[in-house]
Design a protein around this motif. Structure first.
Motif, mmCIF file in Angstrom:
data_model
loop_
_atom_site.group_PDB
_atom_site.id
_atom_site.type_symbol
_atom_site.label_atom_id
_atom_site.label_comp_id
_atom_site.label_asym_id
_atom_site.label_seq_id
_atom_site.Cartn_x
_atom_site.Cartn_y
_atom_site.Cartn_z
ATOM 1 N N LEU A 138 0.757 -1.136 -0.001
ATOM 2 C CA LEU A 138 -0.053 -0.015 -0.070
ATOM 3 C C LEU A 138 0.905 1.352 0.072
ATOM 4 O O LEU A 138 0.482 2.124 -0.770
ATOM 5 N N CYS A 139 1.679 1.205 0.836
ATOM 6 C CA CYS A 139 2.674 2.356 0.906
ATOM 7 C C CYS A 139 3.504 2.579 -0.389
ATOM 8 O O CYS A 139 3.874 3.566 -0.817
ATOM 9 N N LEU A 140 3.920 1.398 -0.973
ATOM 10 C CA LEU A 140 4.570 1.505 -2.183
ATOM 11 C C LEU A 140 3.840 2.139 -3.279
ATOM 12 O O LEU A 140 4.207 2.902 -4.217
ATOM 13 N N SER A 141 2.513 1.788 -3.314
ATOM 14 C CA SER A 141 1.473 2.252 -4.248
ATOM 15 C C SER A 141 1.398 3.725 -4.163
ATOM 16 O O SER A 141 1.183 4.476 -5.260
ATOM 17 N N THR A 142 1.157 4.370 -3.017
ATOM 18 C CA THR A 142 1.102 5.787 -2.653
ATOM 19 C C THR A 142 2.245 6.642 -2.474
ATOM 20 O O THR A 142 2.238 7.761 -2.091
ATOM 21 N N ASP A 143 3.599 5.873 -2.633
ATOM 22 C CA ASP A 143 4.681 6.656 -2.427
ATOM 23 C C ASP A 143 4.937 7.593 -3.856
ATOM 24 O O ASP A 143 5.428 7.104 -4.940
ATOM 25 N N LYS A 144 4.603 8.713 -3.541
ATOM 26 C CA LYS A 144 4.888 9.631 -4.674
ATOM 27 C C LYS A 144 6.164 10.077 -5.114
ATOM 28 O O LYS A 144 6.451 10.365 -6.187
ATOM 29 N N VAL A 145 7.321 10.013 -4.249
ATOM 30 C CA VAL A 145 8.639 10.358 -4.523
ATOM 31 C C VAL A 145 9.350 9.061 -4.858
ATOM 32 O O VAL A 145 10.225 9.263 -5.827
ATOM 33 N N GLY A 146 8.856 7.809 -4.518
ATOM 34 C CA GLY A 146 9.843 6.649 -4.977
ATOM 35 C C GLY A 146 10.787 6.310 -4.304
ATOM 36 O O GLY A 146 11.435 5.227 -4.542
ATOM 37 N N ASP A 147 11.121 6.764 -3.136
ATOM 38 C CA ASP A 147 12.350 6.290 -2.306
ATOM 39 C C ASP A 147 12.255 5.050 -1.592
ATOM 40 O O ASP A 147 13.109 4.788 -1.189
ATOM 41 N N HIS A 148 10.943 4.666 -1.288
ATOM 42 C CA HIS A 148 10.874 3.364 -0.694
ATOM 43 C C HIS A 148 10.873 2.075 -1.925
ATOM 44 O O HIS A 148 11.289 1.148 -1.419
ATOM 45 N N VAL A 149 10.883 2.286 -2.823
ATOM 46 C CA VAL A 149 10.850 1.426 -4.238
ATOM 47 C C VAL A 149 12.187 0.835 -4.452
ATOM 48 O O VAL A 149 13.090 1.695 -4.722
ATOM 49 N N LEU A 150 12.138 -0.407 -4.454
ATOM 50 C CA LEU A 150 13.608 -1.127 -4.732
ATOM 51 C C LEU A 150 13.892 -0.786 -6.202
ATOM 52 O O LEU A 150 13.056 -0.737 -7.238
ATOM 53 N N PRO A 151 15.157 -0.522 -6.496
ATOM 54 C CA PRO A 151 15.874 -0.320 -8.036
ATOM 55 C C PRO A 151 15.719 -1.517 -8.671
ATOM 56 O O PRO A 151 15.509 -2.614 -8.106
ATOM 57 N N ALA A 152 15.902 -1.512 -9.960
ATOM 58 C CA ALA A 152 15.905 -2.598 -10.900
ATOM 59 C C ALA A 152 17.154 -3.293 -10.510
ATOM 60 O O ALA A 152 18.079 -2.887 -10.015
ATOM 61 N N GLN A 153 16.793 -4.727 -10.578
ATOM 62 C CA GLN A 153 17.984 -5.600 -10.326
ATOM 63 C C GLN A 153 18.842 -6.018 -11.385
ATOM 64 O O GLN A 153 18.218 -6.371 -12.540
ATOM 65 N N THR A 154 20.144 -5.733 -11.218
ATOM 66 C CA THR A 154 21.099 -5.959 -12.386
ATOM 67 C C THR A 154 21.679 -7.253 -12.206
ATOM 68 O O THR A 154 21.780 -7.897 -11.332
#
Length: 542
Positions: A526-542
């Motif tokens: 839920l918090c990931l969905s409403t995170d407007k800045v995106g600083d909780h979202v994990l980066p793409a995995q390389t």
């Protein structure tokens, strides 16, 4: 910490699950307290609608009994085959169809389009069912149709506010009376007027012969109901965990209330046609009312009981039937609109806002008298609905299980998925777009009746083609969510382990959580969905 502050108010609203009913996430074990039987009866209660009777009557009048029955048979086979994998995934992993769609070839934002298709389905059919209820109120109480439309809409709102807890009770308690009122007239007609069976099979309608084109046109109207599986899934996601002790009951409930809904729907369509043919053959004005379910039942009831009692029974049947289905239409529509809006705007307004929106759109359609151009609306819509549902089913069967190019376990969390996956998203756009062109005669009148086959064929074939072409690289943005706990228990059910989200300070079960990118903590979907800045979202995995 900016997004912590902006996300929290939205999430506090969403965690009021008495009202929100797990709109944006999977249904946790702690909430799923119903037995397999209660879930199945609740799901099947949603197919009590009388639109099937109107659809059966309309296609029979247009194409004749034989063409209509073959069209209904095509409808049943397609719906069951495509609905089975979707219903299994919903019951097994406790997700609604939008969450399943995300990880089945569409991507985190790509599934918004399919969600809008489903949301449109709910208000189209709410309007159709509300129109039938208004016809009943007009016949029984003399209520003007415009007022009946408003009453049939406003009545539903308070019943849907509290989600599954109220809906399950409503569906279970009203089903026995509904069954008696619906089945009794048909059985009476078979025994008291056996000659009506022969007249039924001889009926030609507006068609001169039995032919594949008429069969497919009839099937296309019926197949507009393909998105009904999404409403069944909105109940099936509350199935209890599947274990060795309940496996037989679990499978029976999943099949019966999932893809099995179509057999009940097909029977109702055939009965609706049967009743329409009887009215046309036995009433001077039968042709004018033969496609209206309230009149279909009223005329049969009047053969059994006095007029006043018959009118009462017909109105009661119509009201019960329409309430049972329209609470489901309103409920599912509110989930679909909320889910789409929240993903696009990263703001959660609450499910009740979109409950009101869905009902308002349905009311406008009713006031516009959409009942008069039903076949055209449903025939067009079927192409979009079929493209979406068949694409998801194809991805599950072919790409997940046969080719292994799509991850077998569903994924729905932001950051774990790519924004758009061309496998499902591209397949749906092509299948729907080309079949709609066929439907409107863009490739000539000869192939026009076969738009359902075009939609189904392309939606079935394109996902594995796209998956092979892209080598499945656009399914998962990450394979590791950063949490060192198993996602599933020893029986393959979603884990019931509880973790705390550091943003909203709420407890969620393991499948709803991911590691936070900027903090040494966990964050919920839920918090990931409403995170407007995106600083909780994990980066793409390389």
């Amino acid at each position: 910490m900016t997004s912590e502050i902006t996300a929290a108010p939205d999430v506090r609203s969403a965690t009021h699950e008495t009202l929100e009913d797990y709109t944006l996430r999977f249904a946790p074990r702690s909430y799923r307290r119903w037995s397999t039987g209660v879930v199945a009866v609740s799901a099947l209660g949603g197919i009590a609608y009388l639109a099937d009777f109107a659809i059966g009557a309309n296609i029979g009048i247009s194409y004749g009994t034989t063409n209509a029955l073959w069209g209904i048979a095509v409808f049943a086979v397609v719906i069951f085959a495509t609905g089975f994998p979707l219903a299994y995934y919903a019951a097994r992993y406790n997700l609604d169809l939008d969450l399943i769609t995300r990880g089945s070839g569409f991507g985190y934002y790509g599934s918004v389009v399919s969600n809008v298709i489903f949301a449109s389905f709910t208000f189209i059919f709410f309007a159709l069912e509300g129109s039938i209820m208004a016809q009943g109120l007009n016949l029984g109480l003399g209520m003007p149709l415009w007022l009946g439309y408003a009453v049939s809409t406003i009545l539903i709102f308070p019943l849907v506010i509290y989600g599954m807890k109220v809906l399950a009770t409503l569906q279970v308690w009203t089903t026995p009376l509904w069954l008696v009122l619906m089945v009794a007239p048909f059985v009476y007609l078979l025994f008291s007027h056996p000659e009506s069976v022969g007249a039924f099979f001889d009926y030609q309608g507006d068609s001169d012969s039995t032919n594949l084109g008429s069969i497919m046109l009839a099937a296309g109207v019926c197949l507009s109901l393909i998105a009904q599986i999404a409403e069944q899934i909105d109940y099936l996601r509350f199935m209890p965990p599947k274990t060795p002790s309940n496996a037989r009951r679990w499978w029976l409930a999943m099949i019966t209330a999932g893809p099995g809904w179509v057999f009940f729907g097909a029977i109702k369509q055939a009965v609706g046609l049967f009743l329409a043919v009887y009215l046309i053959a036995n009433l001077s004005d039968g042709a004018g009312i033969a496609n209206q379910p309230v009149h279909q039942f009223l005329e049969i009831y009047e053969d059994i009981v006095p007029h006043a009692a018959a009118l009462t029974l017909a109105v009661v049947l119509v009201v019960i039937s329409q309430i049972k289905i329209n609470v489901t239409n309103a409920y599912s529509g509110s989930l679909a609109w909320t889910n789409s809006y929240t993903r696009v705007t990263r703001h959660y307004p609450g499910r009740l806002v979109f409950l009101a929106f869905n009902l308002a759109v349905a009311l406008v359609l009713m006031e516009a008298n959409m009942f008069d151009f039903l076949n055209t609306i449903l025939g067009f819509y079927a192409n979009c609905g079929m493209a979406w549902v068949v694409v998801v089913a194809s991805d599950i069967v072919f790409n997940k299980y046969l080719l292994g190019l799509s991850p077998k376990q569903p994924e729905f969390r932001r950051g774990m998925l790519y924004a758009v996956n061309p496998v499902g998203f591209g397949s749906m756009l092509l299948a729907a777009g080309i079949s709609i062109i066929v439907f409107f005669g863009g490739f000539g009148e000869t192939v026009k009746p076969y738009s359902p086959l075009v939609a189904i064929g392309l939606a079935l074939v394109l996902p594995p083609v796209f998956a092979v072409a892209t080598k499945g690289r656009y399914y998962l943005r990450r394979t590791d969510d950063g949490i060192d706990l198993p996602m599933y228990d020893e029986y393959g059910n979603p884990s019931g382990a509880v973790l705390t989200c550091h943003v909203c300070q709420q407890d969620y079960e393991r499948p709803d959580m991911a590691a936070c990118f900027t903090h040494d903590a966990h964050v919920c979907s839920l918090c990931l969905s409403t995170d407007k800045v995106g600083d909780h979202v994990l980066p793409a995995q390389t």
